[in-house]
Scaffold this motif. Sequence first.
Motif, PDB file in Angstrom:
ATOM      1  N   ARG A  52       0.821  -1.209   0.000  1.00  0.00           N
ATOM      2  CA  ARG A  52       0.000   0.000   0.000  1.00  0.00           C
ATOM      3  C   ARG A  52       0.858   1.263   0.000  1.00  0.00           C
ATOM      4  O   ARG A  52       0.513   2.257  -0.635  1.00  0.00           O
ATOM      5  N   PHE A  53       1.979   1.227   0.739  1.00  0.00           N
ATOM      6  CA  PHE A  53       2.822   2.424   0.866  1.00  0.00           C
ATOM      7  C   PHE A  53       4.301   2.093   0.685  1.00  0.00           C
ATOM      8  O   PHE A  53       4.764   1.030   1.100  1.00  0.00           O
ATOM      9  N   LEU A  54       5.021   3.035   0.114  1.00  0.00           N
ATOM     10  CA  LEU A  54       6.474   3.083   0.138  1.00  0.00           C
ATOM     11  C   LEU A  54       6.883   4.438   0.693  1.00  0.00           C
ATOM     12  O   LEU A  54       6.352   5.470   0.261  1.00  0.00           O
ATOM     13  N   VAL A  55       7.819   4.440   1.642  1.00  0.00           N
ATOM     14  CA  VAL A  55       8.417   5.692   2.101  1.00  0.00           C
ATOM     15  C   VAL A  55       9.875   5.722   1.664  1.00  0.00           C
ATOM     16  O   VAL A  55      10.635   4.791   1.940  1.00  0.00           O
ATOM     17  N   VAL A  56      10.237   6.792   0.950  1.00  0.00           N
ATOM     18  CA  VAL A  56      11.635   7.049   0.589  1.00  0.00           C
ATOM     19  C   VAL A  56      12.129   8.111   1.561  1.00  0.00           C
ATOM     20  O   VAL A  56      11.691   9.256   1.507  1.00  0.00           O
ATOM     21  N   SER A  57      13.023   7.728   2.473  1.00  0.00           N
ATOM     22  CA  SER A  57      13.366   8.628   3.578  1.00  0.00           C
ATOM     23  C   SER A  57      14.397   9.692   3.230  1.00  0.00           C
ATOM     24  O   SER A  57      14.490  10.720   3.893  1.00  0.00           O
ATOM     25  N   SER A  58      15.189   9.479   2.181  1.00  0.00           N
ATOM     26  CA  SER A  58      16.214  10.449   1.815  1.00  0.00           C
ATOM     27  C   SER A  58      15.590  11.715   1.230  1.00  0.00           C
ATOM     28  O   SER A  58      14.647  11.648   0.429  1.00  0.00           O
ATOM     29  N   ASP A  59      16.138  12.858   1.608  1.00  0.00           N
ATOM     30  CA  ASP A  59      15.656  14.137   1.071  1.00  0.00           C
ATOM     31  C   ASP A  59      16.284  14.471  -0.278  1.00  0.00           C
ATOM     32  O   ASP A  59      15.850  15.412  -0.942  1.00  0.00           O
ATOM     33  N   SER A  68       4.381   9.924  -7.446  1.00  0.00           N
ATOM     34  CA  SER A  68       3.612   9.818  -6.211  1.00  0.00           C
ATOM     35  C   SER A  68       2.859   8.493  -6.088  1.00  0.00           C
ATOM     36  O   SER A  68       2.343   8.165  -5.031  1.00  0.00           O
ATOM     37  N   LYS A  69       2.841   7.728  -7.183  1.00  0.00           N
ATOM     38  CA  LYS A  69       2.143   6.442  -7.136  1.00  0.00           C
ATOM     39  C   LYS A  69       2.700   5.520  -8.209  1.00  0.00           C
ATOM     40  O   LYS A  69       3.013   5.949  -9.321  1.00  0.00           O
ATOM     41  N   LEU A  70       2.866   4.257  -7.845  1.00  0.00           N
ATOM     42  CA  LEU A  70       3.329   3.250  -8.789  1.00  0.00           C
ATOM     43  C   LEU A  70       2.442   2.028  -8.617  1.00  0.00           C
ATOM     44  O   LEU A  70       2.496   1.344  -7.595  1.00  0.00           O
ATOM     45  N   GLY A  71       1.586   1.778  -9.621  1.00  0.00           N
ATOM     46  CA  GLY A  71       0.605   0.717  -9.480  1.00  0.00           C
ATOM     47  C   GLY A  71      -0.357   1.056  -8.356  1.00  0.00           C
ATOM     48  O   GLY A  71      -0.942   2.142  -8.322  1.00  0.00           O
ATOM     49  N   LYS A  72      -0.499   0.144  -7.386  1.00  0.00           N
ATOM     50  CA  LYS A  72      -1.376   0.374  -6.242  1.00  0.00           C
ATOM     51  C   LYS A  72      -0.652   1.048  -5.077  1.00  0.00           C
ATOM     52  O   LYS A  72      -1.265   1.330  -4.043  1.00  0.00           O
ATOM     53  N   THR A  73       0.636   1.307  -5.255  1.00  0.00           N
ATOM     54  CA  THR A  73       1.464   1.765  -4.139  1.00  0.00           C
ATOM     55  C   THR A  73       1.589   3.280  -4.110  1.00  0.00           C
ATOM     56  O   THR A  73       2.051   3.897  -5.075  1.00  0.00           O
TER      57      THR A  73
END
Length: 384
Positions: A52-59, A68-73
């Motif tokens: 459901r979610f991906l967080v990319v933590s690097s700035d 902002s969205k890839l497939g359902k993610t």
Amino acid sequence: MKKICLLGASGSVGSSSLKIIRKFSEFFELHSFSVHSGIDTAKSIIEEFSPRFLVVSSDSVDRTILGSKLGKTEILYGSSFLETIVSEPDVDVVLTAIVGSAGLLPTVAAIRAGKKIAIANKETLVTSGPYIKKLLKTSKSSLIPVDSEHNALFQLLEGRSPDFIHSITLTASGGPFRELALDKFSSITLEDALQHPTWKMGPKITIDSAGMINKGLEVIEAHYLFDLDYDKIEVVVHPESIVHGLIETKDGASILYASYPDMIFPVAHALFYPSETPKRLIESKAFSWKNLRFWAPESERYPGLKLAYQAGKNGGTAPAIFNAANEEAVQWFIEKQISFTMIPKLIERALETIPVNFPEDLESYIEADKKARQIVRKFIKGVL
């Protein structure tokens, strides 16, 4: 079906976690995950698991690559969103495999949300152990250790009376310099330090292991996990990395946990706990282990381990200072600005310079972390 939030999916523990989720897809579903900057790894995980979610933590990541969205993610950017995904109502288990003190705040958020936490981020307990222990008392959350040594000890200690235990022992490979002549340490290079003899890990933890500072962090973590005095927590060098932990009973006998050195064992145990892993993970017979060697670590070879015990016994913010000074020094070593032998020296300077406090609030532990990093940078730049 348990829904898993995996923090630090691109690291070695993250990779092992994905193996278990893949192998036991009838039991586990990847709900969400994070990477720091590993965009290619993130893409492949999304394609396989559709979380459901991906967080990319690097700035510093180019946000146009994934959008902002890839497939359902749905894709979220910035470390603050780590606290968001661990708190999602649908999440059953949070596996924290982020390296370093960056794992603290999302782990705290997961505790406040009452999640079961499979914890591979030792720095959470190292930097803020007293606060975390107090927080757990008012939460429905539970911590199941994923580090191979702590997971082994967790299994050995479960259900046993504290009166039965004389001591516990963490094993260590000893790193690539376990037999290097001491007069050669001044010429150790970054490339040398990254050649771990047993485990494939990221650069920071590999360098920590080369000087057994990682084992020092694990000693402090074990103190908080198992409520044992430091005098009852021992370390031995065990090059084969087959025995991961042992307990010595009060009658002088020892009970040990042994397995082939692969993180899939502790990950599977933590995810299934309190149930048992339902089937074999790999085939490994005891006669294939050959000789198993053990010896005491030399303080001259591993000065960082002695400093960890010192910081742990001092208590309060001392472990936070120890950890932050180490993280800062290791980064400077990775950038080839200081020598390998400077790492424990900088930790010692930080411990000597910064007063130890015994706070009740999380912010004070975070402030001690910041002070230690500032002090190390000043030392390196010759200001102090």
